[in-house]
Design a protein around this motif. Structure first.
Motif, PDB file in Angstrom:
ATOM      1  N   PHE A 124      17.325  18.186   5.832  1.00  0.00           N
ATOM      2  CA  PHE A 124      18.706  18.666   5.938  1.00  0.00           C
ATOM      3  C   PHE A 124      19.655  17.472   5.948  1.00  0.00           C
ATOM      4  N   SER A 125      19.541  16.642   4.909  1.00  0.00           N
ATOM      5  CA  SER A 125      20.327  15.403   4.852  1.00  0.00           C
ATOM      6  C   SER A 125      21.818  15.686   4.886  1.00  0.00           C
ATOM      7  N   TYR A 126      22.266  16.717   4.139  1.00  0.00           N
ATOM      8  CA  TYR A 126      23.699  17.035   4.106  1.00  0.00           C
ATOM      9  C   TYR A 126      24.186  17.433   5.496  1.00  0.00           C
ATOM     10  N   LEU A 127      23.423  18.284   6.155  1.00  0.00           N
ATOM     11  CA  LEU A 127      23.818  18.751   7.489  1.00  0.00           C
ATOM     12  C   LEU A 127      23.764  17.601   8.495  1.00  0.00           C
ATOM     13  N   GLU A 128      22.751  16.777   8.365  1.00  0.00           N
ATOM     14  CA  GLU A 128      22.618  15.614   9.258  1.00  0.00           C
ATOM     15  C   GLU A 128      23.818  14.688   9.089  1.00  0.00           C
ATOM     16  N   LYS A 248      34.009  24.560  14.436  1.00  0.00           N
ATOM     17  CA  LYS A 248      33.767  25.855  13.802  1.00  0.00           C
ATOM     18  C   LYS A 248      33.294  25.661  12.368  1.00  0.00           C
ATOM     19  N   ARG A 249      33.903  24.695  11.676  1.00  0.00           N
ATOM     20  CA  ARG A 249      33.471  24.400  10.309  1.00  0.00           C
ATOM     21  C   ARG A 249      32.035  23.876  10.299  1.00  0.00           C
ATOM     22  N   LEU A 250      31.713  23.024  11.274  1.00  0.00           N
ATOM     23  CA  LEU A 250      30.360  22.498  11.389  1.00  0.00           C
ATOM     24  C   LEU A 250      29.370  23.621  11.718  1.00  0.00           C
TER      25      LEU A 250
END
Length: 753
Positions: A124-128, A248-250
């Motif tokens: 989950f590189s993008y989320l990380e 909230k966006r996260l």
């Protein structure tokens, strides 16, 4: 399986100890749900996974991580906002998943069963990156999380500077020492204030925000900063709103990946569980039994006693050839421990946890029932005997041939005659059901029954009669003495009572015990000698295997050395040929030297390393792998992918057949794209002849009958024709006809050999 049986066999105590090796509350919850498997295929998959994990666990660096399952589920709910702490916990888990995947992923090719883990350890590189860009490791949202937040916080800092500047200037008043209780700016109710002595409070114009607990100090907000404090409050509210919007966006990003996150997190829990299982079993050098249709535990120890006592004596438990074992012997002789050891080891084995044993074979039981200890129930007004009968009555209808039944003190708790009769009847019933049975008893009629049974093996727990201490060993095909009088004497019963007891023994009872003791001594001696023979047999088998291994290694090294020497000689000949070519002007002489060198090398290779090739063998030639279709004299017809070629056997190297999963072998390029002509125009004479030599050898190896050589006119044409005339694989050659390219080409016809 019944929970009460798992409790009696102390299965949950083992799980509690196993939990101490985990790194998360989530894994502890997973351990609580572990139950023995009854599906053989699923059990074998779990065992293979643990056995493969043993090879990688030391390279995995696990550390404490939070249980993030609930927050992942909540993130998928609309308008849910993750807290900063939750985001950091999730980030820690994502990093750990990535690290674990990297380590295990590098081992998957060697340990195939680990693929079950890596396929769901998603990255989950993008989320990380998203979390790292928003949340500071110290526990707050970064200023850089948004332009709005950066501007708001800049205004907050500037406003605070102005407030502090104005308040600190008040301390420069001439009467400051008399008015203020201390010279520092305090923070009360979200506003900056000054600590004023309560007696002097009227000297500061402003708003009071409370007093100290002693009443000595009153906190006053001067009139000069009220407006600034109001502005600061508004900015704080704006900051909070912006932080919520960012989180909230996260949270929305997390929610979008919630299913994959859950799957990856649960796999991480499985990795942590496997790590705990391996670390736990390493404490007692555990191993998995083979799956079979009998019980054979050699050198087995109780899995919990190992942690509670030093030097736990291993025992051998065998239910082989027959399906029942009846263990006799004195109290404190280790009968109950042996019975519980079999039950607990079976449960752990079927839960995918290695057991403390030297060598073992166990069936996969679908049900395990136990009747043991004091089953007395005051609440249900049941005596010990009644409780035993109620328990047995509860599970007896469920028994079949895939059931293990453990019965401690069979026939106890009631009249010995009736108890013995009932015990024998139960054993007969279990025999009809073909169940596996391990029972202990003190009743002589039951012992005698076992001696003549074709279903039950009589066995005895050994006891040292000198010290009256158990030896924790089992001898088979023998019944043991309960040694009630000897144990009573050790416990302090008066001698006159014991003498009286002997008077009431049936006639011939002592002679019976004497004869039985003698028989047990013979059995013990026979068992020890048999064990010695088994050890010698195993030692001999190990020596034979070692000799075979050494022989194979020597043969392998011999071939490797021969090949190395030949390669070395070949390199030296190549150097010699290179030097010789500098001094040889005749192309015909040069070609003869090449042919002689090639012939000598091939003969040497054939004499030293030629292998016994058969049709169907897999071989390697010039880096490509193929299968032999036909053998003829010293040549082989080999299928390389979709291409067939005749190759000299001396040039082939025998290899192992590739596995079905191996990708199809790529054929060397010249075989796949070889044409029947070569263009030498533009090359020097030396380069052209080198290329022509290689081309003709390849064409000959492929079985081509004729090829065309384009050489043009002049010096190159003459050199090529001289070369062709001296080649041993050329039958004849001629200039090309006009439609074939004219005299600037040569048609070459090759030998069949």
């Amino acid at each position: 399986m019944r929970e009460r049986d798992l409790i009696k066999l102390e299965f949950f105590q083992v799980l509690e100890r196993l939990k101490t090796y985990t790194h998360s509350k989530a894994t502890e919850r997973f351990v609580d749900q572990i139950r023995p498997l009854t599906d053989r295929q699923l059990l074998e998959e779990n065992i293979r996974l643990v056995e493969d994990f043993v090879h990688v666990y030391e390279e995995i660096s696990l550390y404490k991580f939070d249980d993030v399952e609930d927050l992942i589920k909540k993130s998928s709910i609309k308008d849910y906002i993750l807290s900063v702490e939750e985001a950091l916990s999730l980030l820690k888990v994502l990093r750990l998943i990535k690290e674990v995947r990297k380590v295990i992923g590098e081992k998957v090719q060697t340990y195939k069963n680990l693929a079950h883990i890596t396929k769901s350890l998603y990255l989950f590189s993008y989320l990380e990156n998203a979390i790292e860009s928003v949340i500071d490791p110290r526990g707050f949202v970064k200023d850089s999380a948004s332009e709005e937040l950066r501007d708001i916080r800049y205004k907050i800092r500037e406003t605070e500077k102005e407030i502090l500047k104005r308040l600190e200037s008040v301390f420069s008043r001439p009467d400051a020492d008399r008015v203020f209780s201390d010279k520092f700016v305090a923070y009360k109710n979200g506003r900056y204030v000054l600590p004023v002595k309560t007696t002097e409070v009227k000297k500061i114009v402003g708003v009071v925000h409370g007093t100290s607990s002693s009443g000595f100090t009153t906190y006053v907000e001067p009139q000069s900063v009220i407006e600034l404090n109001n502005r600061l409050t508004v900015l704080r509210d704006e900051e909070e709103d912006e932080v919520k919007r960012i989180l909230k966006r996260l949270s929305s990003l997390v929610g979008e990946q919630s299913q994959r996150l859950l799957e990856a997190f649960r796999t991480l829990i499985k990795v942590d569980y496997l790590y705990a299982v391996v670390k736990f079993s390493k404490e007692y050098e555990g191993k998995f039994p083979q799956i079979g249709d009998y019980v054979d535990l050699s050198g087995v120890r109780h899995p919990l006693l190992i942690f509670l006592k030093e030097d736990v004596v291993p025992i051998d438990i065998r239910i082989k050839d027959k399906r029942g074992l009846l263990l006799t012997g004195p109290n404190t002789g280790g009968k109950t421990v042996a019975l519980k050891t079999l039950g607990l080891c079976s449960l752990l084995f079927q839960s995918g946890i290695p057991i403390p044993v030297e060598e073992a074979t166990l069936p996969v039981f679908e049900k395990i029932f136990i009747d043991i200890g004091d089953e007395q129930s005051i609440e249900q007004s049941l005596s010990t005997f009644s409780s035993h009968m109620t328990n047995i009555a509860d599970f007896i209808p469920l028994i079949d041939e895939k059931t293990l039944v453990l019965l401690d003190e069979l026939g106890a708790g009631t009249d010995p005659v009736e108890g013995s009769a009932l015990g024998i009847a139960l054993l007969e019933y279990l025999k009809e059901k073909r169940a596996f049975v391990f029972a202990t008893t003190h009743h002589t009629p039951i012992k005698v029954y076992a001696l003549s049974s074709d279903y039950y093996i009589p066995a005895s727990a050994l006891f040292d009669k000198e010290s009256l201490r158990p030896l924790y060993k089992i001898i088979y095909d023998a019944v043991g003495e309960s040694m009630a009088l000897a144990v009573a004497q050790r416990c302090g019963i008066p001698e006159e009572v014991l003498l009286k007891a002997k008077e009431f023994l049936p006639a011939g009872f002592e002679e019976y015990f004497s004869a039985r003791d003698t028989l047990e001594e013979y059995i013990k001696e026979y068992g020890e000698r048999l064990k010695e023979l088994e050890e010698e047999k195993n030692k001999l088998e190990r020596l034979i295997k070692e000799q075979e291994r050494i022989k194979e290694e020597l043969e392998k090294k011999k071939k490797e050395e021969i090949n190395r020497v030949i390669r070395d000689l070949k390199d030296r000949f190549e150097e010699f040929l290179f030097e010789a070519e500098k001094h040889i002007r005749s192309i015909r002489d040069r070609q003869r030297i090449k042919e002689l060198f090639r012939e000598k090398v091939e003969n040497a290779y054939r004499e030293e390393v030629e292998e016994d090739l058969q049709v169907g063998d897999w071989v390697e030639f010039l880096g490509s792998k193929g299968k032999i279709l036909e053998l003829k004299d010293d040549r082989a017809n080999v299928l390389f992918g979709n291409v067939k070629a005749w190759v000299k056997t001396a040039q082939l190297k025998k290899i192992e057949a590739p596995s079905e999963e191996s990708p199809p072998e790529k054929i060397f390029e010249f075989k796949k794209g070889l044409t029947s002509e070569i263009n030498l125009i533009g090359f020097s004479v030396e380069e052209a002849l080198a290329k022509l030599d290689l081309f003709l050898q390849e064409a000959h190896s492929m079985g081509l009958k004729s090829v065309k050589v384009i050489h043009g006119y002049g010096v190159l044409k003459k050199a090529v024709q001289d070369f062709l005339s001296s080649s041993s694989i050329v039958i004849f050659h001629r200039e090309g006809y006009p439609k074939e390219g004219g005299s600037g080409t040569s048609l070459v016809y090759l030998t069949k050999d």
